[in-house]
Design a protein around this motif. Structure first.
Motif, short mmCIF file in Angstrom:
data_model
loop_
_atom_site.label_atom_id
_atom_site.label_comp_id
_atom_site.label_asym_id
_atom_site.label_seq_id
_atom_site.Cartn_x
_atom_site.Cartn_y
_atom_site.Cartn_z
N ILE A 1 0.86 -1.18 0.00
CA ILE A 1 0.00 0.00 0.00
C ILE A 1 0.89 1.23 0.00
N VAL A 2 0.71 2.09 -1.00
CA VAL A 2 1.50 3.31 -1.16
C VAL A 2 0.63 4.50 -0.76
N GLU A 3 1.19 5.36 0.08
CA GLU A 3 0.53 6.61 0.44
C GLU A 3 1.38 7.78 -0.06
N ILE A 4 0.73 8.77 -0.65
CA ILE A 4 1.42 9.96 -1.14
C ILE A 4 0.80 11.19 -0.48
N TYR A 5 1.64 11.98 0.16
CA TYR A 5 1.23 13.24 0.77
C TYR A 5 1.93 14.38 0.04
N THR A 6 1.31 15.55 0.06
CA THR A 6 1.91 16.69 -0.62
C THR A 6 1.62 17.99 0.12
N ARG A 7 2.42 18.99 -0.17
CA ARG A 7 2.19 20.34 0.35
C ARG A 7 2.86 21.34 -0.60
N ALA A 8 2.31 22.55 -0.65
CA ALA A 8 2.92 23.61 -1.44
C ALA A 8 4.18 24.08 -0.74
N GLY A 9 5.24 24.32 -1.52
CA GLY A 9 6.50 24.76 -0.95
C GLY A 9 7.39 23.60 -0.57
N THR A 10 8.43 23.89 0.19
CA THR A 10 9.43 22.89 0.54
C THR A 10 8.97 21.98 1.68
N HIS A 11 9.61 20.81 1.74
CA HIS A 11 9.36 19.90 2.86
C HIS A 11 10.21 20.26 4.08
N VAL A 12 11.23 21.07 3.88
CA VAL A 12 12.19 21.37 4.95
C VAL A 12 11.46 22.11 6.08
N GLY A 13 11.62 21.58 7.29
CA GLY A 13 10.95 22.14 8.45
C GLY A 13 9.58 21.50 8.72
N ALA B 1 0.61 19.62 8.25
CA ALA B 1 0.98 20.52 7.16
C ALA B 1 0.87 19.84 5.79
N TRP B 2 0.47 18.59 5.78
CA TRP B 2 0.44 17.82 4.54
C TRP B 2 -0.98 17.38 4.21
N THR B 3 -1.22 17.14 2.92
CA THR B 3 -2.50 16.64 2.43
C THR B 3 -2.30 15.28 1.79
N SER C 1 7.65 25.54 -6.01
CA SER C 1 7.99 24.17 -5.61
C SER C 1 6.80 23.50 -4.92
N GLN C 2 6.75 22.20 -5.06
CA GLN C 2 5.76 21.37 -4.38
C GLN C 2 6.52 20.20 -3.77
N SER C 3 6.22 19.88 -2.52
CA SER C 3 6.92 18.77 -1.88
C SER C 3 6.02 17.55 -1.77
N PHE C 4 6.67 16.38 -1.76
CA PHE C 4 5.96 15.11 -1.73
C PHE C 4 6.58 14.19 -0.68
N TYR C 5 5.72 13.43 -0.05
CA TYR C 5 6.13 12.39 0.89
C TYR C 5 5.48 11.11 0.39
N ILE C 6 6.31 10.20 -0.16
CA ILE C 6 5.82 8.94 -0.71
C ILE C 6 6.30 7.82 0.20
N THR C 7 5.37 7.03 0.71
CA THR C 7 5.73 6.03 1.72
C THR C 7 4.94 4.75 1.54
N TYR D 1 7.67 5.35 8.44
CA TYR D 1 6.26 5.49 8.10
C TYR D 1 5.55 6.52 8.96
N LEU D 2 4.70 7.25 8.31
CA LEU D 2 3.80 8.23 8.92
C LEU D 2 4.56 9.28 9.71
N PHE D 3 5.54 9.89 9.02
CA PHE D 3 6.26 11.06 9.52
C PHE D 3 7.22 10.75 10.67
N ARG D 4 7.54 9.50 10.89
CA ARG D 4 8.53 9.16 11.91
C ARG D 4 9.92 9.12 11.27
N GLY D 5 10.95 9.26 12.12
CA GLY D 5 12.33 9.05 11.71
C GLY D 5 12.75 9.73 10.41
N THR D 6 13.70 10.64 10.47
CA THR D 6 14.20 11.35 9.29
C THR D 6 15.67 11.06 9.08
N VAL D 7 16.04 10.67 7.87
CA VAL D 7 17.43 10.42 7.51
C VAL D 7 17.82 11.43 6.43
#
Length: 228
Positions: free
Chosen positions: A86-98, A105-107, A140-146, A183-189
């Motif tokens: 199962i793939v989930e894709i989240y997005t937001r306008a602008g950068t993902h930094v911060g 902050a994501w949709t 820019s548009q940022s994406f989180y694909i997980t 998954y789900l915004f945990r742990g950042t590398v």
């Protein structure tokens, strides 16, 4: 009458014609296919890499539009899985930094089931699986694909800044270096390069590649040099 006819013809007729008749060639078993006309589509694909080297549940990264408005229509991801994911894709306008750990902050853009194609191979999302996302020029548009249930998303180790260095770019869009994510915004590398492809369309004839729907009524006498 002027003369009596001869009792016999002067020469015997030839037994066969002097030249052999032309033999017709058999037609080919199937006709040659006509050339395929060029596509008028504005659809393009940009690919980072599928070299892998590392992985987790997902990635966050930015996509930057250059001088033309673009619309993202689909993604192809890189997973080592060969089973259902199962793939989930989240997005937001602008950068993902911060915003790496700020779910509010994501949709959610898409939630779709795929069958992984394995390490080194693109796994495309089904057509129409996600809402279209447009990016205006110089934005820019940022994406989180997980992946929801595994950490078998494959990416590569980066070398630069998470937001300033492009992994790949073309005339219309750049995909920037990002981060690996649990998954789900945990742990950042930090400094991780998303592996995959983005399918997108350009807005109208912004690059001059696509032909007009009908020819102009009269040819112009002067030419214009376009600077791309």
């Amino acid at each position: 009458p002027s003369n009596s006819p001869t009792r016999a013809p002067t020469k015997a007729p030839t037994k066969s014609p002097s030249m052999e008749p032309t033999i017709a060639l058999n037609p080919t078993s199937s006709p040659i296919s006509p050339p395929i006309p060029p596509s008028n589509s504005n659809t393009r694909t940009i690919t980072t890499t599928f070299e892998g080297g590392s992985g987790e549940a997902g990635n966050m990264f930015d996509v930057h539009a250059k001088n033309t408005k673009i619309t993202i229509t689909n993604f192809q991801i890189h997973t080592s899985s060969t089973t259902t994911e199962i793939v989930e894709i989240y997005t937001r306008a602008g950068t993902h930094v911060g915003y790496e750990r700020r779910p509010g902050a994501w949709t959610l853009l898409a939630e779709v089931t795929v069958v992984g194609q394995g390490y080194g191979n693109p796994t495309p999302l089904p057509a129409g699986a996600m809402a279209l996302i447009s990016i205006e020029p110089h934005q820019s548009q940022s994406f989180y694909i997980t992946l929801r249930n595994s950490n078998r998303m494959v990416y590569s180790i980066g070398t630069g800044s998470s937001s300033a260095d492009p992994i790949v770019s073309d005339a219309h869009v750049a995909i920037m270096e990002g981060v690996g994510k649990g998954y789900l915004f945990r742990g950042t590398v930090a400094q991780r390069r998303w592996n995959g492809s983005i399918e997108y369309e350009i807005d109208g004839d912004g690059d001059g590649d696509a032909p007009t729907a009908s020819p102009t009524t009269a040819a112009t006498l002067t030419t214009t040099t376009l600077t791309l």
